[in-house]
Design an enzyme around this catalytic site. Structure first.
Site, PDB file in Angstrom:
ATOM      1  N   HIS A  18       0.868  -1.182   0.000  1.00 28.38           N
ATOM      2  CA  HIS A  18       0.000   0.000   0.000  1.00 28.38           C
ATOM      3  C   HIS A  18       0.902   1.229   0.000  1.00 28.38           C
ATOM      4  O   HIS A  18       2.139   1.111  -0.046  1.00 28.38           O
ATOM      5  CB  HIS A  18      -0.937  -0.035   1.192  1.00 28.38           C
ATOM      6  CG  HIS A  18      -0.252  -0.293   2.506  1.00 28.38           C
ATOM      7  ND1 HIS A  18       0.665   0.574   3.059  1.00 28.38           N
ATOM      8  CD2 HIS A  18      -0.311  -1.354   3.348  1.00 28.38           C
ATOM      9  CE1 HIS A  18       1.117   0.089   4.190  1.00 28.38           C
ATOM     10  NE2 HIS A  18       0.548  -1.095   4.384  1.00 28.38           N
ATOM     11  N   HIS A  75       4.080   1.340   2.278  1.00 29.19           N
ATOM     12  CA  HIS A  75       5.265   0.668   1.730  1.00 29.19           C
ATOM     13  C   HIS A  75       5.895   1.501   0.610  1.00 29.19           C
ATOM     14  O   HIS A  75       7.111   1.622   0.529  1.00 29.19           O
ATOM     15  CB  HIS A  75       4.887  -0.688   1.132  1.00 29.19           C
ATOM     16  CG  HIS A  75       4.284  -1.663   2.091  1.00 29.19           C
ATOM     17  ND1 HIS A  75       2.975  -2.044   2.029  1.00 29.19           N
ATOM     18  CD2 HIS A  75       4.822  -2.358   3.127  1.00 29.19           C
ATOM     19  CE1 HIS A  75       2.719  -2.941   2.966  1.00 29.19           C
ATOM     20  NE2 HIS A  75       3.826  -3.147   3.656  1.00 29.19           N
ATOM     21  N   GLY A  78       9.240   1.481   8.471  1.00 26.26           N
ATOM     22  CA  GLY A  78       8.173   2.413   8.827  1.00 26.26           C
ATOM     23  C   GLY A  78       8.115   2.661  10.326  1.00 26.26           C
ATOM     24  O   GLY A  78       8.296   1.742  11.133  1.00 26.26           O
ATOM     25  N   SER A  93      -1.425  -3.766   5.744  1.00 29.87           N
ATOM     26  CA  SER A  93      -1.919  -4.862   4.898  1.00 29.87           C
ATOM     27  C   SER A  93      -3.090  -5.559   5.565  1.00 29.87           C
ATOM     28  O   SER A  93      -3.998  -6.058   4.895  1.00 29.87           O
ATOM     29  CB  SER A  93      -0.795  -5.865   4.635  1.00 29.87           C
ATOM     30  OG  SER A  93       0.334  -5.191   4.121  1.00 29.87           O
TER      31      SER A  93
HETATM   32  P1  AMP Z   1       5.041  -5.127   6.492  1.00 25.62           P
HETATM   33  O1  AMP Z   1       4.838  -5.497   5.071  1.00 25.62           O
HETATM   34  O2  AMP Z   1       3.772  -4.901   7.253  1.00 25.62           O
HETATM   35  O3  AMP Z   1       6.024  -6.012   7.212  1.00 25.62           O
HETATM   36  O4  AMP Z   1       5.719  -3.698   6.472  1.00 25.62           O
HETATM   37  C1  AMP Z   1       6.914  -3.479   5.757  1.00 25.62           C
HETATM   38  C2  AMP Z   1       7.475  -2.135   6.126  1.00 25.62           C
HETATM   39  O5  AMP Z   1       6.531  -1.110   5.782  1.00 25.62           O
HETATM   40  C3  AMP Z   1       7.721  -1.994   7.636  1.00 25.62           C
HETATM   41  O6  AMP Z   1       8.938  -1.294   7.837  1.00 25.62           O
HETATM   42  C4  AMP Z   1       6.537  -1.210   8.092  1.00 25.62           C
HETATM   43  O7  AMP Z   1       6.782  -0.455   9.250  1.00 25.62           O
HETATM   44  C5  AMP Z   1       6.292  -0.303   6.901  1.00 25.62           C
HETATM   45  N1  AMP Z   1       4.926   0.191   6.906  1.00 25.62           N
HETATM   46  C6  AMP Z   1       3.784  -0.546   6.999  1.00 25.62           C
HETATM   47  N2  AMP Z   1       2.701   0.254   7.040  1.00 25.62           N
HETATM   48  C7  AMP Z   1       3.170   1.534   6.975  1.00 25.62           C
HETATM   49  C8  AMP Z   1       2.539   2.828   6.981  1.00 25.62           C
HETATM   50  N3  AMP Z   1       1.211   2.957   7.075  1.00 25.62           N
HETATM   51  N4  AMP Z   1       3.332   3.920   6.888  1.00 25.62           N
HETATM   52  C9  AMP Z   1       4.685   3.783   6.807  1.00 25.62           C
HETATM   53  N5  AMP Z   1       5.324   2.606   6.796  1.00 25.62           N
HETATM   54  C10 AMP Z   1       4.586   1.496   6.876  1.00 25.62           C
END
Ligand code: AMP
Length: 279
Positions: free
Chosen positions: A35, A38, A148, A187
């Site tokens: 999204h 990411h 993030g 997600s």
């Molecule tokens: P994930 O796919 O959930 O493991 O997230 C991958 C990376 O994207 C991680 O470093 C998360 O912190 C970051 N991330 C997920 N959601 C957001 C958001 N809404 N804003 C900024 N970074 C995000």
């Protein structure tokens, strides 16, 4: 289309070429179902690095709940199309057997900052995160890693890990991207039904109000209690925690001269949401 690499050997071949040319390499680790949150990380990496790798790997070791792992959304084709808009140089999307082959035996475990909050509610989660992040840094040979702030405690765990193990990677923490109504993009939001989606923004609204009340002089405890009541009154089925902590160590803190964060986790419509705000 962006090349998708599946093996560490292929990835290493590509990265060695970049490094030989003196390029600075950035990595954006993700679990896919991408999204705007990411993509904001990938765009930041694009600005700051010569080469950008986005990894897509639903890491089984960081799921403490097998049902959550099974239900985790997967959408690699759509993810690749989104990443092509950034654009990134390569996608690394290995199978679990490539990351954890037969005989795999090593776990990276960060003490202290991993233990409270998410660490307590999701046993083993941060060992899984620390292990896979260490491996992804080793696989990608990245100079910079983009994470993030949305997952605030995770970001502190990664910072601690990199310092403690002298990993030659600069960790960059990027701002949380939110929907128009304040809900932090995630997600897992895809799993919210319309009733739960309508309630979801209350979590961020409640901790935002609590942070303002604390700044205005209300007691920490009272502000937190009111926030939890608001979240329950909105129809969340469970508030796991709302806590005010030292921003870096995640230990309880009533020292308002140090940066603090209010962190929260709560369930709505069978989906676990987390959020946080500086205080
Ligand atoms: P994930 O796919 O959930 O493991 O997230 C991958 C990376 O994207 C991680 O470093 C998360 O912190 C970051 N991330 C997920 N959601 C957001 C958001 N809404 N804003 C900024 N970074 C995000």
């Amino acid at each position: 289309m962006t090349p998708v690499l599946r093996t560490v050997a292929e990835l290493r071949g590509v990265v060695r070429g970049w490094k030989a040319a003196g390029d600075m390499v950035g990595v954006v680790p993700t679990m896919g179902a991408l999204h705007d949150g990411h993509l904001s990380l990938a765009r930041r990496a694009r600005k700051e690095c010569d080469r950008v790798i986005t990894t897509i790997f639903v890491n089984p070791k960081q799921f403490n709940n097998p049902e959550d792992l099974k239900q985790y959304p997967r959408s690699e084709t759509a993810d690749a199309a989104l990443l092509a808009t950034v654009p990134v140089d390569t996608i690394f999307a290995p199978q679990p057997e490539e990351v954890y082959p037969d005989g795999y035996m090593t776990t990276v475990s960060v003490g202290g900052v991993s233990e409270p909050l998410e660490g307590r509610m999701r046993p083993g989660h941060f060992d899984g995160v620390a292990t896979v992040v260490t491996k992804l840094f080793g696989m990608t040979l990245a100079d910079r890693g983009y994470f993030g702030q949305k997952d605030w405690q995770q970001l502190q765990v990664v910072q601690r890990l990199v310092r403690d193990l002298n990993l030659p990677v600069a960790v960059v923490g990027c701002e949380t991207i939110r929907e128009a109504d304040g809900l932090a993009m995630s997600s897992r939001n895809l799993r919210l039904d319309s009733a739960a989606r309508a309630k979801a923004p209350v979590l961020y609204a409640a901790i935002t109000a609590a942070a303002e009340d604390i700044r205005a002089g209300q007691s920490d405890r009272m502000a937190i209690r009111e926030a939890a009541e608001k979240v329950r009154a909105a129809g969340f089925e469970r508030v796991e925690y709302i806590e005010l902590r030292d921003a870096e160590t995640l230990m309880p803190s009533d020292d308002s001269s140090r940066p603090r964060r209010m962190l929260a986790a709560a369930w709505t419509g069978g989906v676990r949401l987390i959020d946080h705000i500086p205080v």
